[in-house]
Enzyme design. Sequence first.
Site, short mmCIF file in Angstrom:
data_model
loop_
_atom_site.label_atom_id
_atom_site.label_comp_id
_atom_site.label_asym_id
_atom_site.label_seq_id
_atom_site.Cartn_x
_atom_site.Cartn_y
_atom_site.Cartn_z
N ASP A 38 0.82 -1.21 0.00
CA ASP A 38 0.00 0.00 0.00
C ASP A 38 0.86 1.27 0.00
O ASP A 38 0.63 2.19 0.80
CB ASP A 38 -0.93 0.02 1.23
CG ASP A 38 -1.74 -1.26 1.37
OD1 ASP A 38 -2.03 -1.89 0.35
OD2 ASP A 38 -2.08 -1.63 2.52
N GLU A 194 -10.87 0.57 -4.17
CA GLU A 194 -10.22 1.00 -2.91
C GLU A 194 -9.01 1.85 -3.22
O GLU A 194 -8.75 2.20 -4.37
CB GLU A 194 -9.81 -0.25 -2.11
CG GLU A 194 -8.85 -1.15 -2.87
CD GLU A 194 -8.64 -2.51 -2.22
OE1 GLU A 194 -9.40 -2.88 -1.30
OE2 GLU A 194 -7.73 -3.23 -2.66
C1 6LW Z 1 -5.91 -2.21 1.91
C2 6LW Z 1 -6.37 -2.17 0.52
C3 6LW Z 1 -5.52 -3.18 -0.07
O1 6LW Z 1 -6.81 -1.64 2.79
O2 6LW Z 1 -5.25 -4.13 0.84
O3 6LW Z 1 -4.27 -3.66 -1.95
C4 6LW Z 1 -5.71 -3.68 2.09
N1 6LW Z 1 -5.07 -3.04 -1.26
O4 6LW Z 1 -6.25 -0.95 -0.09
C5 6LW Z 1 -4.70 -3.98 3.16
O5 6LW Z 1 -3.40 -3.71 2.72
#
Ligand code: 6LW
Length: 530
Positions: A38, A194
């Site tokens: 992240d 996300e």
């Molecule tokens: C995070 C999300 C993700 O909240 O994995 O790859 C989760 N993305 O954005 C935890 O790292």
Amino acid sequence: MKNFNCWLIIILWSGLTQAVALAQPGFKNPVIRGFNPDPSICRVGDDFYLVTSSFEYFPGLPIYHSRDLVHWEQIGHCLTRDEQLPLQNAPASGGLFAPSIRYHDGLFYVVCTNVSGGGNFYCTAKDPTGPWSDPIWVDIKSIDPDIFWDDDGKTYFVTQGDQGIRVTEIDIRTGKVIGPESLVWGGIGGRFPEAPHIYKKDGFYYLLLGEGGTEYMHSATIGRSKHVLGPYESCPLNPILTHANRIGQGNTIQGVGHADFVQAADGSWWAVFLGFRVTQQYAYYHVLGRETFLAPVDWPTGGWPQVNGNGTVDLQMNIPTLPQQPFLEPPARTDFDEEHLGVEWQYLRNPIRENYSLSERKGMWRMSPSMFTLDDVGAVSLIARRQTEHDFLAETALELESTDVHAEAGMTLLQNNTHHYDLFVKRHGTGFVVQLRVKVGSLSYIAGEKEIGKGQVVLKIVGNSRQYTFFAKESAEKAYVQIGTLDTRYLSTEVAGGFTGVMIGLYTSAAGEQVDAKAYVDWFEYQPLS
Ligand code: 6LW
């Protein structure tokens, strides 16, 4: 004369090709190796700063610095005080998710969610090495937060919810929510839209997201709008980054997505993002966790951004970079003779401080067992650092002082509390025994052992992409004895689940008993072998 001319041409030509090579040396991905998912990035002048997720580990949110985007050094952590980071209730892969780092009006901001205590917050600092402020809490329930400052002075919190990305006006001085949560875009239909980041460029608001979930279907997509609250139009090139396709299917790097963009002082654009290195091509296991990768972005005025041409990346990136400015390699050996542990070490959850000391015996790291073992969701006595390469060597010399048979001390390869391999020493009759324990879900057994005498023992783990091999010796002068070999795959994310990667830990525990034992670690050495 003819010969001389020939040589002159050859010398000039090789000089020229060398100069080109120096100007365009390319780089190796990932740029931050081992469990560093992240990533979020910002630039101040010629310096770049980057933060990654740290989940249940303490201190939280490692901060890295670079001058060329290729070489990174860790300069600290954002959350170093217990009051900033309650992790007592954090299960494996709980705690701190998906941070963002920004610089605005002379202040650094790190924005994040503690999913196991408190929710969304941001901290500020004048200097990214710290100290960072206490968290300013923001009462918004969705995760993966970022802050976006608009030109009209308004500040927005940008998060991900079930249906897509939400943008909410907040008061940046207090963290108070002052506008409704607006659902602005759901992405292109992939699961789990996300990791949102907003950038304003050429009169557009660009909204970058991760989609597909953080496994093999991961990707980055982008939309744009004339208004911060949308409607957002999808980029015709979406997904602009993914290996979930035919071109990416055989790549050692999988799961690329969750990106952030940064513009260098020379005007060039770059993406940092997460991905993972599988243990073999087409063999879908990974143990190192999600790591931080880099790729160039072509982003013409008024046009859409393209990541590395076709949205895929390689381990070896043969592209021009910023002038490279490497840092000195950190020393392989930790002698524990400094006043503080190095920034590469982390505890599991908030440490019980009296269980550790660097000053009790000079040059030794003393640990005493807590009530917790490596199988528990608790503050087991442990410090750990990342496994950054498949091929590595980790070695330590330690002594366990205990009359109680429950006490043990050693080295662990820890994916989480239900998946770890432990090489440790414990009392056995009048002497001691070194044992290798496997813990994989509901399976737990001793895979090898060797009786030894009293005093310091030296433990060694050698890793490659398929196997970990464990060794022990009674003293520095003796030869190593092999204790056992175990498959890497049972510590992989595919088997263990979760969001973290394998950490190499030094620990002591006593099967949950209250015993008077002490482990003294003399030194630890970690060397990537590739
Ligand atoms: C995070 C999300 C993700 O909240 O994995 O790859 C989760 N993305 O954005 C935890 O790292």
